[in-house]
Design a protein around this motif. Structure first.
Motif, PDB file in Angstrom:
ATOM      1  N   THR A 154      45.108  36.026  64.789  1.00 27.56           N
ATOM      2  CA  THR A 154      44.362  34.668  64.608  1.00 27.56           C
ATOM      3  C   THR A 154      44.462  34.040  66.002  1.00 27.56           C
ATOM      4  O   THR A 154      45.385  34.223  66.777  1.00 27.56           O
ATOM      5  CB  THR A 154      44.394  33.720  63.736  1.00 27.56           C
ATOM      6  OG1 THR A 154      45.524  33.367  63.887  1.00 27.56           O
ATOM      7  CG2 THR A 154      44.355  34.607  62.281  1.00 27.56           C
ATOM      8  N   TYR A 155      43.454  33.148  66.615  1.00 27.16           N
ATOM      9  CA  TYR A 155      43.529  32.368  67.859  1.00 27.16           C
ATOM     10  C   TYR A 155      44.931  31.657  67.659  1.00 27.16           C
ATOM     11  O   TYR A 155      45.423  31.036  68.690  1.00 27.16           O
ATOM     12  CB  TYR A 155      42.222  31.636  67.963  1.00 27.16           C
ATOM     13  CG  TYR A 155      42.352  30.692  69.296  1.00 27.16           C
ATOM     14  CD1 TYR A 155      42.027  31.427  70.393  1.00 27.16           C
ATOM     15  CD2 TYR A 155      42.550  29.533  69.013  1.00 27.16           C
ATOM     16  CE1 TYR A 155      41.986  30.623  71.668  1.00 27.16           C
ATOM     17  CE2 TYR A 155      42.346  28.768  70.385  1.00 27.16           C
ATOM     18  CZ  TYR A 155      42.487  29.316  71.515  1.00 27.16           C
ATOM     19  OH  TYR A 155      42.310  28.676  72.915  1.00 27.16           O
ATOM     20  N   LEU A 156      45.251  31.030  66.579  1.00 21.25           N
ATOM     21  CA  LEU A 156      46.334  30.071  66.486  1.00 21.25           C
ATOM     22  C   LEU A 156      47.841  30.755  66.276  1.00 21.25           C
ATOM     23  O   LEU A 156      48.643  29.915  66.147  1.00 21.25           O
ATOM     24  CB  LEU A 156      46.152  29.211  64.934  1.00 21.25           C
ATOM     25  CG  LEU A 156      45.005  28.259  65.126  1.00 21.25           C
ATOM     26  CD1 LEU A 156      44.770  27.647  63.629  1.00 21.25           C
ATOM     27  CD2 LEU A 156      45.030  27.460  66.246  1.00 21.25           C
ATOM     28  N   GLY A 157      47.462  31.905  66.470  1.00 20.25           N
ATOM     29  CA  GLY A 157      49.036  32.920  66.657  1.00 20.25           C
ATOM     30  C   GLY A 157      49.251  33.141  65.193  1.00 20.25           C
ATOM     31  O   GLY A 157      50.575  33.688  65.185  1.00 20.25           O
ATOM     32  N   GLN A 158      48.629  33.252  64.092  1.00 16.83           N
ATOM     33  CA  GLN A 158      49.065  33.681  62.859  1.00 16.83           C
ATOM     34  C   GLN A 158      48.700  35.469  62.975  1.00 16.83           C
ATOM     35  O   GLN A 158      47.972  35.824  63.436  1.00 16.83           O
ATOM     36  CB  GLN A 158      48.496  33.133  61.823  1.00 16.83           C
ATOM     37  CG  GLN A 158      48.881  31.723  61.466  1.00 16.83           C
ATOM     38  CD  GLN A 158      48.025  31.017  60.152  1.00 16.83           C
ATOM     39  OE1 GLN A 158      47.076  31.585  59.590  1.00 16.83           O
ATOM     40  NE2 GLN A 158      48.585  29.799  59.981  1.00 16.83           N
TER      41      GLN A 158
END
Length: 485
Positions: free
Chosen positions: A238-242
């Motif tokens: 994901t964009y948030l790093g998950q």
């Protein structure tokens, strides 16, 4: 006084011949021979035995003294046949039968053509290739132009025909035009996963059924997707790093793992480890069997990690970054075992050969445009080819030893290469923007490509394993254009 009576000879001599005309001569180096002399003038001829006819009780052949023309090897009356090689025929006769035979066969006056003619039984007969050099060792002179060469040498195979148009096109709205993302993957269970905006959609190839797997919400977006080798679970970066892991058959989230500071643009599975690469320049190793978010961190890149692939034997991990580096890691080391820096642009395209262990292919971005091949055992570059445009993806066919590459600036083409000669098998066009995404069907015959033009195109480019016949334009799906959502 009367003379004593002459003793009567016991020989029956022809009339005019007396006993005194008979003489026994011995020639040096030869056996005895009886010479018949019919007149006193003939007696003088005995001083030159080479001009007289001698009779012996045996014949010992000798090239220097034998006169093989007496055995009828030359056909005096036949003309030179069209296409005969006179010089080579004379040379071969001289080598086989000696200089006397050659001198006898040499032309005299204006009748030289008949002396060099070939025997009637095709002996010493050679056909000359007038288009080639007049060499006595050329295949045409040796008679190999009458079907022998065609049987001995295998004719080249005709090039395999690859359909120039996709057999199916899917609309993929919101498919991002971002070089550093990896939004398309095809599972071993024949299900295609596509990240569109904040959602992941599953398209079943057997029945064209579309399933919405998940929606990340308004504050996040999909940056990468990757199926496990078994095809049951799918990981999402994901964009948030998950890093999320979902059950593809049940459409349920199994686990969420943190660790990256910013977007996770690339994922790679081996048999039990999930590797993730991020804009934060790190590579994290995740093991679903342990509770920790990640089990190790690989630090080596100086810019965003955009390419990541495990070798087929799970021993080595190749990573490419926006720092123009291609790094190779093994299972046990926290430091790269190889640092390959020949590329001059970002390395996103990475593919391991399924036919040869330790053979790695990589492709560079706009400033590089090259596909390079590496031996990871010793780190040597084996070959490279300038494609003329940005290399976005690479995939190695498991059915034949060929590589497919997708490209961006400036031609947006798809190219099929034969390895190791790197000759072009086909060049396919159709996308209007960079071909940023590539995945291969489980049977290895079809590829799907995605671009910022918001289309997914399916191409039949590789033959099947059982029948390497040319791929036909008709496939599993009917021609047409449909929507993936």
């Amino acid at each position: 006084m009367d003379s004593p009576p002459r003793r009567k000879s016991g020989l029956n001599l022809p009339s005019g011949m007396t006993e005194t005309s008979l003489r026994l001569d011995t020639f040096p180096g030869s056996c005895r021979a009886v010479t018949c002399v019919s007149s006193p003038r003939a007696l003088s001829s005995l001083s030159s035995p080479s001009k007289s006819s001698t009779c012996s009780d045996r014949f010992i052949p000798c090239r220097s003294s034998s006169r093989l023309h007496t055995f009828g090897l030359v056909e005096k009356g036949s003309p030179v046949k069209e296409g005969g090689n006179e010089a080579y025929s004379r040379l071969l006769k001289s080598e086989l039968f000696g200089s006397d035979f050659s001198s006898f066969s040499s032309p005299a006056g204006g009748q030289g053509g008949s002396a060099l003619s070939s025997p009637s039984k095709n002996m010493l007969r050679f056909k000359t290739d007038h288009s080639g050099p007049n060499s006595p060792f050329s295949p045409s002179i040796l008679g190999f132009d009458n079907g022998i060469s065609s049987e001995a040498s295998t004719p080249p195979k005709p090039p395999r025909k690859v359909p120039k148009t996709p057999h199916k096109v899917l609309d993929a709205p919101s498919l991002q035009d971002d070089f550093y993302l990896n939004l398309v993957d095809w599972s071993s269970q024949n299900v295609l996963a596509v990240g569109l905006g904040t959602c992941v959609y599953l398209w079943t190839a057997s029945n064209s059924k579309v399933t919405k797997l998940c929606d990340l919400g308004p504050h996040d977006s999909v940056c990468s997707v990757q199926w496990t080798r078994e095809g049951s679970y799918i990981s999402i970066g994901t964009y948030l790093g998950q890093v999320q892991v979902w059950d593809g058959t049940q459409c349920k989230k199994v686990r969420t793992m943190a660790g990256h500071q910013t977007r996770t643009g690339v994922l790679a599975w081996n048999s039990r480890i999930l590797s993730s690469g991020s804009r934060d320049r790190n590579i994290l190793q995740h093991d679903l069997r342990v509770s920790n978010d990640f089990v190790s961190k690989l630090v080596g890149h100086k810019s965003e990690v955009c390419g990541l692939k495990w070798s087929h034997d799970d021993r080595e991990l190749a990573s490419g970054g926006n720092d123009n580096q291609l790094l190779v890691w093994n299972q046990h080391s926290q430091q790269p075992i190889l640092k390959l820096t020949e590329h001059t642009a970002a390395v996103k395209a990475i593919a391991w050969s399924p036919h040869q262990t330790g053979l790695l292919a990589s492709g560079g971005g706009t400033a590089d445009r090259c596909i390079r091949f590496w031996n990871t055992t010793n780190g040597h570059q084996l070959n490279h080819v300038d494609t003329g445009s940005q290399v976005c993806n690479l995939a190695w066919s498991k059915n034949v030893n060929e590589v497919v590459s997708t490209h961006g600036y400036s031609q947006n083409q798809i190219m099929v290469w034969k390895y190791p000669s790197m000759t072009k098998v086909a060049t396919l066009t159709g996308h209007s923007l960079r071909v940023l995404y590539l995945a291969m069907s489980p049977d290895g015959q079809t590829i799907v490509t995605g671009a910022g033009d918001e289309t997914l195109r399916f191409w039949n480019i590789f033959p099947s394993v059982k029948t390497p016949a040319p791929v036909k334009d008709t496939g599993l799906w009917s021609l047409g254009r449909t929507h993936i959502r």
